[in-house]
Design a protein around this motif. Structure first.
Motif, PDB file in Angstrom:
ATOM      1  N   ILE A  22      -5.489  -6.028  11.042  1.00  0.00           N
ATOM      2  CA  ILE A  22      -4.027  -6.066  10.940  1.00  0.00           C
ATOM      3  C   ILE A  22      -3.600  -6.106   9.476  1.00  0.00           C
ATOM      4  CG2 ILE A  22      -1.990  -7.506  11.400  1.00  0.00           C
ATOM      5  CD1 ILE A  22      -3.461  -8.381  14.016  1.00  0.00           C
ATOM      6  N   ASP A  23      -4.215  -7.002   8.708  1.00  0.00           N
ATOM      7  CA  ASP A  23      -3.853  -7.149   7.297  1.00  0.00           C
ATOM      8  C   ASP A  23      -4.250  -5.920   6.475  1.00  0.00           C
ATOM      9  OD1 ASP A  23      -2.899  -9.654   7.898  1.00  0.00           O
ATOM     10  OD2 ASP A  23      -4.683 -10.718   7.176  1.00  0.00           O
ATOM     11  N   ALA A  24      -5.408  -5.353   6.773  1.00  0.00           N
ATOM     12  CA  ALA A  24      -5.888  -4.205   5.993  1.00  0.00           C
ATOM     13  C   ALA A  24      -4.962  -3.006   6.139  1.00  0.00           C
ATOM     14  CB  ALA A  24      -7.299  -3.834   6.423  1.00  0.00           C
ATOM     15  N   LEU A  25      -4.464  -2.786   7.349  1.00  0.00           N
ATOM     16  CA  LEU A  25      -3.594  -1.630   7.577  1.00  0.00           C
ATOM     17  C   LEU A  25      -2.207  -1.817   6.981  1.00  0.00           C
ATOM     18  CD1 LEU A  25      -4.795  -0.939  11.200  1.00  0.00           C
ATOM     19  CD2 LEU A  25      -5.036   0.627   9.263  1.00  0.00           C
ATOM     20  N   ARG A  26      -1.889  -3.031   6.551  1.00  0.00           N
ATOM     21  CA  ARG A  26      -0.624  -3.299   5.871  1.00  0.00           C
ATOM     22  C   ARG A  26      -0.795  -3.370   4.356  1.00  0.00           C
ATOM     23  NH1 ARG A  26       1.300  -8.311   9.831  1.00  0.00           N
ATOM     24  NH2 ARG A  26       1.868  -7.022  11.658  1.00  0.00           N
ATOM     25  N   ASP A  27      -2.028  -3.301   3.905  1.00  0.00           N
ATOM     26  CA  ASP A  27      -2.309  -3.471   2.484  1.00  0.00           C
ATOM     27  C   ASP A  27      -1.835  -2.258   1.685  1.00  0.00           C
ATOM     28  OD1 ASP A  27      -4.557  -3.078   0.108  1.00  0.00           O
ATOM     29  OD2 ASP A  27      -4.040  -5.171   0.483  1.00  0.00           O
ATOM     30  N   PRO A  28      -1.082  -2.473   0.599  1.00  0.00           N
ATOM     31  CA  PRO A  28      -0.570  -1.337  -0.190  1.00  0.00           C
ATOM     32  C   PRO A  28      -1.664  -0.404  -0.700  1.00  0.00           C
ATOM     33  CG  PRO A  28       0.562  -3.362  -0.804  1.00  0.00           C
ATOM     34  CD  PRO A  28      -0.555  -3.766   0.109  1.00  0.00           C
ATOM     35  N   ALA A  29      -2.822  -0.961  -1.063  1.00  0.00           N
ATOM     36  CA  ALA A  29      -3.901  -0.110  -1.577  1.00  0.00           C
ATOM     37  C   ALA A  29      -4.481   0.771  -0.472  1.00  0.00           C
ATOM     38  CB  ALA A  29      -4.997  -0.971  -2.202  1.00  0.00           C
ATOM     39  N   VAL A  30      -4.565   0.252   0.747  1.00  0.00           N
ATOM     40  CA  VAL A  30      -5.048   1.058   1.876  1.00  0.00           C
ATOM     41  C   VAL A  30      -4.027   2.140   2.209  1.00  0.00           C
ATOM     42  CG1 VAL A  30      -5.653   1.018   4.324  1.00  0.00           C
ATOM     43  CG2 VAL A  30      -6.481  -0.787   2.800  1.00  0.00           C
ATOM     44  N   ILE A  31      -2.742   1.783   2.201  1.00  0.00           N
ATOM     45  CA  ILE A  31      -1.692   2.777   2.469  1.00  0.00           C
ATOM     46  C   ILE A  31      -1.688   3.851   1.392  1.00  0.00           C
ATOM     47  CG2 ILE A  31       0.802   3.110   2.670  1.00  0.00           C
ATOM     48  CD1 ILE A  31       0.915   0.273   3.892  1.00  0.00           C
ATOM     49  N   ASP A  37       0.859   8.158   8.050  1.00  0.00           N
ATOM     50  CA  ASP A  37       1.240   8.977   6.892  1.00  0.00           C
ATOM     51  C   ASP A  37       2.104   8.201   5.903  1.00  0.00           C
ATOM     52  OD1 ASP A  37       3.531   8.730   8.392  1.00  0.00           O
ATOM     53  OD2 ASP A  37       3.869  10.894   8.630  1.00  0.00           O
ATOM     54  N   GLY A  38       1.991   6.887   5.925  1.00  0.00           N
ATOM     55  CA  GLY A  38       2.754   6.069   4.991  1.00  0.00           C
ATOM     56  C   GLY A  38       2.930   4.655   5.508  1.00  0.00           C
ATOM     57  N   ARG A  39       3.760   3.887   4.798  1.00  0.00           N
ATOM     58  CA  ARG A  39       3.922   2.476   5.120  1.00  0.00           C
ATOM     59  C   ARG A  39       4.464   2.263   6.533  1.00  0.00           C
ATOM     60  NH1 ARG A  39       7.412  -1.784   5.188  1.00  0.00           N
ATOM     61  NH2 ARG A  39       6.641  -3.763   4.302  1.00  0.00           N
ATOM     62  N   GLU A  40       5.461   3.028   6.930  1.00  0.00           N
ATOM     63  CA  GLU A  40       6.090   2.794   8.223  1.00  0.00           C
ATOM     64  C   GLU A  40       5.114   2.986   9.376  1.00  0.00           C
ATOM     65  OE1 GLU A  40       9.875   4.434  10.906  1.00  0.00           O
ATOM     66  OE2 GLU A  40       9.658   5.035   8.800  1.00  0.00           O
ATOM     67  N   SER A  41       4.372   4.072   9.345  1.00  0.00           N
ATOM     68  CA  SER A  41       3.441   4.342  10.442  1.00  0.00           C
ATOM     69  C   SER A  41       2.253   3.382  10.408  1.00  0.00           C
ATOM     70  CB  SER A  41       2.960   5.791  10.385  1.00  0.00           C
ATOM     71  OG  SER A  41       2.377   6.090   9.123  1.00  0.00           O
ATOM     72  N   ALA A  42       1.786   3.009   9.210  1.00  0.00           N
ATOM     73  CA  ALA A  42       0.669   2.071   9.102  1.00  0.00           C
ATOM     74  C   ALA A  42       1.069   0.696   9.633  1.00  0.00           C
ATOM     75  CB  ALA A  42       0.203   1.968   7.661  1.00  0.00           C
ATOM     76  N   TRP A  43       2.284   0.250   9.297  1.00  0.00           N
ATOM     77  CA  TRP A  43       2.758  -1.037   9.798  1.00  0.00           C
ATOM     78  C   TRP A  43       3.004  -0.979  11.307  1.00  0.00           C
ATOM     79  CZ3 TRP A  43       4.535  -5.893   7.656  1.00  0.00           C
ATOM     80  CH2 TRP A  43       4.084  -6.111   6.353  1.00  0.00           C
TER      81      TRP A  43
END
Length: 258
Positions: free
Chosen positions: A57-66, A100-106
């Motif tokens: 959960i945390d990794a997929l919200r991480d800015p570096a992963v995004i 494809d970005g922050r919205e979809s990753a979150w």
């Protein structure tokens, strides 16, 4: 985050001859198709399973992963999250999704946070590889790279030989990366702590394909930080700490043409 016993066993994978070729159907082009395959066998207790799930959960919200997700030539990847245990338990928690970005990753992360964690007996790395192959060839995406990311705390104890499944994946152009976890906590099934040689076991039997690599995790408390680093490298296609593993000396059976 409570862990729940599996209510029913999922069906075993379809036979390989039924798989379509990746070029045989219309698909959405992505930089990467990634299967996140997560061990929920009985050797992973509720505390460890919660740390593991929270790590994703945390990794997929991480800015570096995004940033890694959007840095590819197409700026998007396709991901699915599957929990696995024995040869007859592979449960798709989140189906194939376009990131494809922050919205979809979150959104993917939020969906993952809302789903219960299941548990089932035995450990079949070979079966999750087989299921992941079917999933990679049956989705709506066409990736430049196909990767199965396997995290687990023990060796294969059920199903066919794991090196046979690994070699079938390699023959299809799939890379398998590993995140073996060693924990000093008492094993819930009474069999003692995981083997200290689990990283060597993954190198010899599990990982393989182009730029395959593993990152060993010492204690589940360190799972999250290790996963973030692994996903950054995995998504970006970095060859740092990569290790290519050649197929074993056997002839794969019933493997479709790419």
């Amino acid at each position: 985050m409570a862990i729940q016993p599996a209510a029913a066993l999922d069906q075993p994978p379809a036979p390989f001859p039924s798989l379509p070729g990746k070029q045989d159907k219309p698909a959405i082009a992505v930089d990467l198709e990634l299967v996140l395959a997560v061990d929920v066998s009985h050797s992973v207790d509720g505390y460890e399973a919660s740390l593991q799930r929270q790590g994703y959960i945390d990794a997929l919200r991480d800015p570096a992963v995004i940033e890694a997700i959007i840095s590819g030539s197409r700026g998007r990847v396709a991901v699915t999250y599957i929990e696995w245990a024995g040869s007859r338990y592979q449960h798709t928690v989140i189906g194939w999704s376009l990131l494809d970005g922050r919205e979809s990753a979150w959104a993917f992360s939020d969906a993952l946070a809302s789903r219960p964690i299941t548990s089932a007996p035995s450990t079949s790395i070979s079966s999750i590889i087989d299921v992941a192959i079917v999933s990679l060839f049956g989705n709506a995406y066409l990736g430049e790279r196909l990767v199965i990311d396997i995290s687990g705390d023990g060796p294969n104890s059920d199903g066919r030989q794991v090196r046979e499944a690994r070699d079938d994946a390699i023959a299809l152009g799939i890379t398998i990366n590993g995140l073996p976890v060693l924990s000093s906590r008492p094993n819930p099934n009474g069999l003692g702590p995981p083997s200290a040689w689990l990283d060597a076991y993954y190198i010899k039997n599990v990982i393989g394909g182009t730029n395959a690599f593993l990152m060993e995790v010492i204690e589940f408390e360190n799972f999250g930080p290790a996963l973030k680093e692994k996903l950054k490298r995995e998504i970006s296609g970095s060859t740092e700490i990569s290790l290519s593993v050649e197929p074993s000396d056997y002839s794969p059976q019933q493997v479709p043409n790419k």
